[in-house]
Write a protein that holds these residues in place. Structure first.
Motif, mmCIF file in Angstrom:
data_model
loop_
_atom_site.group_PDB
_atom_site.id
_atom_site.type_symbol
_atom_site.label_atom_id
_atom_site.label_comp_id
_atom_site.label_asym_id
_atom_site.label_seq_id
_atom_site.Cartn_x
_atom_site.Cartn_y
_atom_site.Cartn_z
ATOM 1 N N ILE A 86 0.825 -1.206 0.000
ATOM 2 C CA ILE A 86 0.000 0.000 0.000
ATOM 3 C C ILE A 86 0.860 1.258 0.000
ATOM 4 O O ILE A 86 0.677 2.175 -0.805
ATOM 5 C CB ILE A 86 -0.946 -0.001 1.218
ATOM 6 C CG1 ILE A 86 -1.979 -1.118 1.095
ATOM 7 C CG2 ILE A 86 -1.643 1.357 1.362
ATOM 8 C CD1 ILE A 86 -2.790 -1.347 2.354
ATOM 9 N N LEU A 87 1.847 1.284 0.902
ATOM 10 C CA LEU A 87 2.683 2.470 1.014
ATOM 11 C C LEU A 87 3.564 2.661 -0.218
ATOM 12 O O LEU A 87 3.767 3.785 -0.676
ATOM 13 C CB LEU A 87 3.545 2.373 2.272
ATOM 14 C CG LEU A 87 2.793 2.565 3.594
ATOM 15 C CD1 LEU A 87 3.692 2.286 4.779
ATOM 16 C CD2 LEU A 87 2.237 3.974 3.686
ATOM 17 N N LYS A 88 4.054 1.560 -0.758
ATOM 18 C CA LYS A 88 4.895 1.676 -1.950
ATOM 19 C C LYS A 88 4.060 2.190 -3.138
ATOM 20 O O LYS A 88 4.536 3.007 -3.939
ATOM 21 C CB LYS A 88 5.505 0.312 -2.285
ATOM 22 C CG LYS A 88 6.620 0.358 -3.327
ATOM 23 C CD LYS A 88 7.817 1.114 -2.795
ATOM 24 C CE LYS A 88 8.963 1.133 -3.803
ATOM 25 N NZ LYS A 88 9.604 -0.185 -3.962
ATOM 26 N N ALA A 89 2.827 1.742 -3.243
ATOM 27 C CA ALA A 89 1.954 2.203 -4.323
ATOM 28 C C ALA A 89 1.694 3.704 -4.213
ATOM 29 O O ALA A 89 1.677 4.422 -5.222
ATOM 30 C CB ALA A 89 0.635 1.434 -4.301
ATOM 31 N N VAL A 90 1.498 4.204 -2.989
ATOM 32 C CA VAL A 90 1.265 5.631 -2.797
ATOM 33 C C VAL A 90 2.522 6.428 -3.152
ATOM 34 O O VAL A 90 2.449 7.468 -3.817
ATOM 35 C CB VAL A 90 0.843 5.919 -1.342
ATOM 36 C CG1 VAL A 90 0.787 7.423 -1.083
ATOM 37 C CG2 VAL A 90 -0.510 5.297 -1.054
ATOM 38 N N TRP A 188 -0.199 8.791 8.373
ATOM 39 C CA TRP A 188 0.667 9.117 7.232
ATOM 40 C C TRP A 188 -0.150 9.314 5.961
ATOM 41 O O TRP A 188 0.080 10.262 5.203
ATOM 42 C CB TRP A 188 1.688 7.999 7.036
ATOM 43 C CG TRP A 188 2.748 8.334 6.029
ATOM 44 C CD1 TRP A 188 3.959 8.899 6.276
ATOM 45 C CD2 TRP A 188 2.681 8.126 4.611
ATOM 46 N NE1 TRP A 188 4.647 9.067 5.102
ATOM 47 C CE2 TRP A 188 3.893 8.601 4.062
ATOM 48 C CE3 TRP A 188 1.726 7.592 3.750
ATOM 49 C CZ2 TRP A 188 4.160 8.556 2.698
ATOM 50 C CZ3 TRP A 188 1.991 7.549 2.390
ATOM 51 C CH2 TRP A 188 3.198 8.021 1.877
ATOM 52 N N LEU A 189 -1.106 8.437 5.728
ATOM 53 C CA LEU A 189 -1.930 8.549 4.521
ATOM 54 C C LEU A 189 -2.755 9.827 4.516
ATOM 55 O O LEU A 189 -3.004 10.425 3.467
ATOM 56 C CB LEU A 189 -2.851 7.328 4.401
ATOM 57 C CG LEU A 189 -2.164 6.012 4.062
ATOM 58 C CD1 LEU A 189 -3.147 4.846 4.165
ATOM 59 C CD2 LEU A 189 -1.546 6.052 2.667
ATOM 60 N N LEU A 190 -3.182 10.251 5.681
ATOM 61 C CA LEU A 190 -3.989 11.465 5.772
ATOM 62 C C LEU A 190 -3.164 12.734 5.603
ATOM 63 O O LEU A 190 -3.624 13.690 4.990
ATOM 64 C CB LEU A 190 -4.699 11.523 7.129
ATOM 65 C CG LEU A 190 -5.861 10.552 7.359
ATOM 66 C CD1 LEU A 190 -6.273 10.570 8.819
ATOM 67 C CD2 LEU A 190 -7.025 10.927 6.476
ATOM 68 N N LEU A 191 -1.957 12.728 6.131
ATOM 69 C CA LEU A 191 -1.252 13.992 6.318
ATOM 70 C C LEU A 191 0.057 14.129 5.561
ATOM 71 O O LEU A 191 0.694 15.176 5.657
ATOM 72 C CB LEU A 191 -0.970 14.193 7.812
ATOM 73 C CG LEU A 191 -2.211 14.130 8.702
ATOM 74 C CD1 LEU A 191 -1.807 14.182 10.165
ATOM 75 C CD2 LEU A 191 -3.144 15.253 8.370
#
Length: 206
Positions: A86-90, A188-191
């Motif tokens: 998920i984080l790598k995709a973002v 992290w995803l939010l901000l």
């Protein structure tokens, strides 16, 4: 609109009918009011355009949060691997060159995009509470006001353990450790801050 007609009966033939005033038009008759109405309409259009633009540009955050919500604490290794995906995709969405990041460089990049403060409110939304990140409004914006410092870093011991567990079957995370990672990843995803310039290919996709 009904048309007023004077009485025509014999009894009322000598009665002088009351003058009926002209109907008041809904559209302003003076140039000043017309200009004001035009300015208000333009302001509403600009406001709506900006709201839609922000909603569209932040759709990847909502999709990542939805994927994060599916992680199972009872499957620590599978969830650790999914969290990395998920984080790598973002990161790749934000900057395609992030696809080459791995290990400590990946963890450092994640930390560099997250401000050191955790918000109490997000501009354009109601108050943000840690337990309700997934319920945010779609017009989420990354601007915030800080109240307290976040001490967690992906480059720390837990982050390195998570990265090792996602790549090796001989390493694993406990449920509390995984829960901490997931909660911080929500923040992290939010901000996380977007780079000043996103690649032309990503802008075209928007």
């Amino acid at each position: 609109m009904s048309i007023h007609t004077p009485p025509s009966t014999y009894i009322l033939r000598d009665i002088v009918d009351v003058a009926v005033p002209e109907s008041v038009a809904w559209w302003p008759q003076t140039i000043g009011w017309q200009i004001l109405a035009l300015v208000i309409l333009m302001a509403c259009f600009v406001w709506g355009y900006r709201r839609i633009k922000v909603w569209w540009q932040n759709r990847y955050r909502r999709e990542a949060l939805q994927a994060l919500a599916t992680l199972d604490l009872g499957l620590p290794r599978e969830s650790a691997t999914s969290l990395l995906t998920i984080l790598k995709a973002v990161l790749v969405y934000l900057e395609p060159q992030n696809a080459a990041l791995f290990g400590d460089a990946l963890l450092q990049k994640l930390d560099s995009l997250l401000p050191s403060a955790t918000p109490s409110s997000v501009k354009g939304d109601a108050e943000v509470k840690p337990a309700h990140h997934a319920d945010l409004q779609p017009d989420l914006q990354p601007d915030f006001q800080s109240d307290f410092q976040s001490n967690f870093q992906y480059q720390g011991e837990l982050g390195k353990k998570w990265l090792a567990a996602s790549l090796s079957s001989h390493r694993t995370l406990t449920e509390p450790e995984l829960a901490t990672l997931i909660e911080h990843t929500r923040t992290w995803l939010l901000l996380h801050r977007k780079p000043e310039s996103i690649s032309a290919s990503n802008k075209g996709a928007q």
